[in-house]
Structures are given as structure tokens and as C-alpha cells.
Design a protein around this motif. Structure first.
Motif: not given
Length: 156
Positions: A122-124, A127, A129, A133, A136, A139-140
Motif C-alpha cells: 500500500s502506497w498510502d 493504510r 493493506g 496485496g 493494492e 491500484t498501483n
């Protein structure tokens, strides 16, 4: 938000505003860099701290890479040792091609694990994740493809 930024979602740690370029004094001669047919990049520069991946996200990526890359690589090494011990200590002779293919498969999974480990984190910052993953990663991966397409359109 500009039209370019609305096309893709911003990274959680991406700088929110564009910096103003410092005003140059009139006494300095303007030197144009020579480029090989490409347009000059007019994006503002950011400080190193603004562009760096946050420590929490970086550590999360390292842990995932260690798992998704380390386990297949360890299995590849174990395959070599096991096949050697079987050949030396018992009468079991494994075909070298089979050992090679299994070994290449594990090492290949290790290489793919590096990419998956980074993209599945998770790049947040807030969060953590999920365990595997998958959401994630989707999303990424979408963010990465959007940036590739955007940069390809700018270069055309």
C-alpha cells in the motif's frame, strides 16, 4: 487540479502543489541546454524530501519484497542442494534438465517477486493493506500504466 492530474489519481505521497521557480537575476547569461530533438521539460523541481517515498511505505515495500522474492529464491537454492545430496548419498539420479527447469522456475518467481512486492504494498502511509496485496497491486499497476501512457503522449 489540472486536466493532466485529473486523468490519473495522485499518489498519497506525491507533492500537492507545484513550486514556483526562483527568479533569475538579469546579470546571468541564459544558456540553453542542447537537446536532441526533444522538448524541454518545464516541470518544476521539488526538494529531495518532497519526492522521497515515506519511510513507512518504504519499509512496507522492503518487507513484501523480502517475502515474495526471498521464499522462491530460497526454494531455488534448496532445490540445488537437495538434488546434489540425492545424487551423492542415494541412488536417485534426477535428470539435470528437470533440476535446471525447477531451479529456473523458482529463481524466475523470485525476480517477479521483486516487482510484485513493490506493487502490492500500500502506497498510502495510513493504510497497511492486505496480506497478499491484490487490491493494492491493481491500484498501483493502474497508476503505473497511466503514467506510462501520459509520458508516451508527451513524448509524441
Amino acid at each position: 487540479m489540472s486536466a493532466e492530474e485529473s486523468e490519473r489519481s495522485r499518489l498519497p505521497f506525491e507533492p500537492n502543489k507545484k513550486r514556483q521557480k526562483p527568479i533569475k537575476s538579469q546579470s546571468e547569461p541564459v544558456i540553453q541546454p542542447k537537446e536532441s530533438g526533444k522538448k524541454a521539460d518545464k516541470r518544476p523541481t521539488f526538494a529531495k524530501e518532497e519526492m522521497a517515498i515515506p519511510q513507512v511505505v518504504s519499509q512496507r515495500m522492503v518487507r513484501r519484497v523480502a517475502g515474495f522474492c526471498g521464499i522462491p529464491t530460497a526454494l531455488g537454492i534448496t532445490t540445488l542442494v537437495t538434488s546434489y545430496l540425492l545424487a551423492v548419498n542415494t541412488d536417485i539420479k534426477l535428470p539435470p534438465v528437470a533440476v535446471l527447469l525447477v531451479n529456473m522456475g523458482f529463481f524466475g518467481l523470485g525476480v517477479l517477486g521483486i516487482t510484485y512486492g513493490v506493487l502490492s504494498a500500500s502506497w498510502d502511509e495510513e493504510r497497511a493493506g492486505s496480506l497478499l496485496g491484490l487490491s493494492e497491486f491493481n491500484t498501483n499497476w493502474g497508476r503505473m500504466v497511466a503514467v506510462w501512457r501520459e509520458s508516451r503522449q508527451k513524448n509524441v
